[in-house]
Design an enzyme around this catalytic site. Sequence first.
Site, mmCIF file in Angstrom:
data_model
loop_
_atom_site.group_PDB
_atom_site.id
_atom_site.type_symbol
_atom_site.label_atom_id
_atom_site.label_comp_id
_atom_site.label_asym_id
_atom_site.label_seq_id
_atom_site.Cartn_x
_atom_site.Cartn_y
_atom_site.Cartn_z
ATOM 1 N N CYS A 37 55.927 -22.398 34.354
ATOM 2 C CA CYS A 37 56.543 -22.694 33.056
ATOM 3 C C CYS A 37 55.831 -23.783 32.269
ATOM 4 O O CYS A 37 56.117 -23.972 31.083
ATOM 5 C CB CYS A 37 58.008 -23.086 33.256
ATOM 6 S SG CYS A 37 59.022 -21.776 33.980
ATOM 7 N N HIS A 62 50.639 -33.539 38.876
ATOM 8 C CA HIS A 62 50.641 -32.435 39.852
ATOM 9 C C HIS A 62 50.967 -32.991 41.240
ATOM 10 O O HIS A 62 50.248 -33.829 41.767
ATOM 11 C CB HIS A 62 49.280 -31.745 39.866
ATOM 12 C CG HIS A 62 49.321 -30.342 40.391
ATOM 13 N ND1 HIS A 62 49.900 -30.009 41.593
ATOM 14 C CD2 HIS A 62 48.861 -29.181 39.859
ATOM 15 C CE1 HIS A 62 49.783 -28.713 41.791
ATOM 16 N NE2 HIS A 62 49.165 -28.180 40.755
ATOM 17 N N HIS A 111 61.424 -36.869 17.980
ATOM 18 C CA HIS A 111 62.000 -35.593 18.394
ATOM 19 C C HIS A 111 61.595 -35.285 19.835
ATOM 20 O O HIS A 111 60.474 -35.597 20.255
ATOM 21 C CB HIS A 111 61.530 -34.458 17.481
ATOM 22 C CG HIS A 111 61.699 -34.738 16.030
ATOM 23 N ND1 HIS A 111 62.916 -34.618 15.387
ATOM 24 C CD2 HIS A 111 60.808 -35.153 15.090
ATOM 25 C CE1 HIS A 111 62.763 -34.936 14.112
ATOM 26 N NE2 HIS A 111 61.496 -35.262 13.904
ATOM 27 N N HIS A 142 61.877 -28.639 28.094
ATOM 28 C CA HIS A 142 61.770 -27.350 28.767
ATOM 29 C C HIS A 142 63.164 -26.796 29.062
ATOM 30 O O HIS A 142 64.032 -27.496 29.588
ATOM 31 C CB HIS A 142 60.995 -27.521 30.072
ATOM 32 C CG HIS A 142 60.992 -26.309 30.945
ATOM 33 N ND1 HIS A 142 60.534 -25.089 30.510
ATOM 34 C CD2 HIS A 142 61.401 -26.120 32.223
ATOM 35 C CE1 HIS A 142 60.649 -24.210 31.484
ATOM 36 N NE2 HIS A 142 61.175 -24.805 32.529
ATOM 37 N N HIS A 197 70.496 -20.884 25.016
ATOM 38 C CA HIS A 197 71.622 -20.002 24.698
ATOM 39 C C HIS A 197 71.143 -18.713 24.019
ATOM 40 O O HIS A 197 71.606 -17.623 24.363
ATOM 41 C CB HIS A 197 72.601 -20.736 23.782
ATOM 42 C CG HIS A 197 73.758 -19.898 23.324
ATOM 43 N ND1 HIS A 197 74.818 -19.577 24.143
ATOM 44 C CD2 HIS A 197 74.012 -19.303 22.128
ATOM 45 C CE1 HIS A 197 75.678 -18.825 23.479
ATOM 46 N NE2 HIS A 197 75.215 -18.637 22.256
ATOM 47 N N ASN A 221 65.439 -18.708 29.324
ATOM 48 C CA ASN A 221 64.217 -19.369 29.800
ATOM 49 C C ASN A 221 63.079 -18.361 29.693
ATOM 50 O O ASN A 221 62.980 -17.436 30.490
ATOM 51 C CB ASN A 221 64.404 -19.841 31.245
ATOM 52 C CG ASN A 221 63.174 -20.560 31.787
ATOM 53 O OD1 ASN A 221 62.121 -20.564 31.159
ATOM 54 N ND2 ASN A 221 63.310 -21.164 32.955
#
Length: 466
Positions: A169, A248, A338, A342, A371, A375
């Site tokens: 992702c 990572h 802002h 994720h 919503h 995802n």
Amino acid sequence: MDYVLTTMFFLPLFFLLCILLKILDKRRHQNCYLLDYQLYKPSDDRKLSTELSGDIIMRNKNLGLNEYKFLLKAIVSSGIGEETYAPKMVFEGREENPNHDDAIQEMEEFFQDSIGKLFQRTGIRPDNIDVLVVNVSMFASMPSLSGRIINRYKMREDVKSYNLSGMGCSASLISINLVQSIFKSNKNKLALVVTSECLTPNWYTGNDRSMILSNCLFRTGGCAMILTNKPSLAHKSMFKLKVMVRTHHGSKDEAYGCCLQTEDAQDRVGFHLGKTLPKTATRAFVENLKEIAPKILPMRELLRFATLSLARKTLQNIFGKSFNATRPTINFKTGIDHFCLHTGGKAVIDAVAQSLNLSQFDIEPARMTLHRFGNTSASSLWYVLGYMEAKKRLKKGDSLFMISFGAGFKCNSCVWEVVRDLEGDGNVWNECNIEDYPPKTLENPFMAKYGWIQDHEDIETFKSLK
């Protein structure tokens, strides 16, 4: 003699001036600008309603009463609505045996829609593209997906193409980081970044709870974007990349194994989401914040935090454990306007919001994206960005903080500067009646329709009702 002395005096200055101008010109071409982006909105016949979702679950013969109860609880608490999108084979009832062409079709539909619209709106031709980066984590074809795009849009023979897989992702920020690195050594370039996920070959049909969860969260989506380092296009761009940090934790076994594509006990391939995922994500997130905070926050905030931390530690050393002062926190809003989070799930959004002390207004774009679109893996961030743009929140000079998580385990973040006031032209959120968001309630209708499952404890009775 005077001429010689004058020449000897000014010649070094001339060389120094040339070197300085060369350095300034090089730095000017190393900037990374986001010129424009296009989100993918599938057709309405791909919407996954409550009733259809129930039908899909019901026809999975490998699920029992306990799995139904688990799924009901997961879906109700997921934060996902009734207008998300799924691949075509799900609507045709072929999720147990999709073929290769189904996966190719899912990708081709996205390429044709989003890339085509992006070229049309920007006026940039496919043969203007110098660099192409495609990231789709869980599907690989031959030729590659980047090769298919080059063929479809007839790009130049010298286009530099990259096809990334397995990055999860957080892949879109990795792709942008790759483009950023290329820009540092190449002037006046245009790059096309294409980010998505292919759900067709990855729809899980078994009964392992850690793998069923992915069916509840992941949905069809994607984003195509054009980036450039051309100074002549800077004023036309939307955002300027200020800083990028990648963390990572793959060297740690627990982190490496918490998000994993693997097989269940019946040899069905699925995407495993382990119980250690929240803890792993928190650790990676904290490490990432430690590195990026000094680069994006004003000195006064860093000094305030350092002073309070030192004072707390000093008082604890003096008074011991009896001194129980609240741990000081960094106020990221002193340097960020802002927050683009994720959409890994409602719990992920809430956890990040709590860590950064964000308001409901700050996390509204992420919650509404979850919503409305679910995802969508690596492209999720861009739907969140699209919501902000459609709501006309983004003004010239504002700073935007993007945070993403991915298998490996990775936490990647970056900060963009808004180059000009953005009005949301061509934004798919405008097709979703953006003025109706946020809705009055985010209540999931699954409980109302399938809550009866919770009332049955006897498996035989359940089977007769099923």
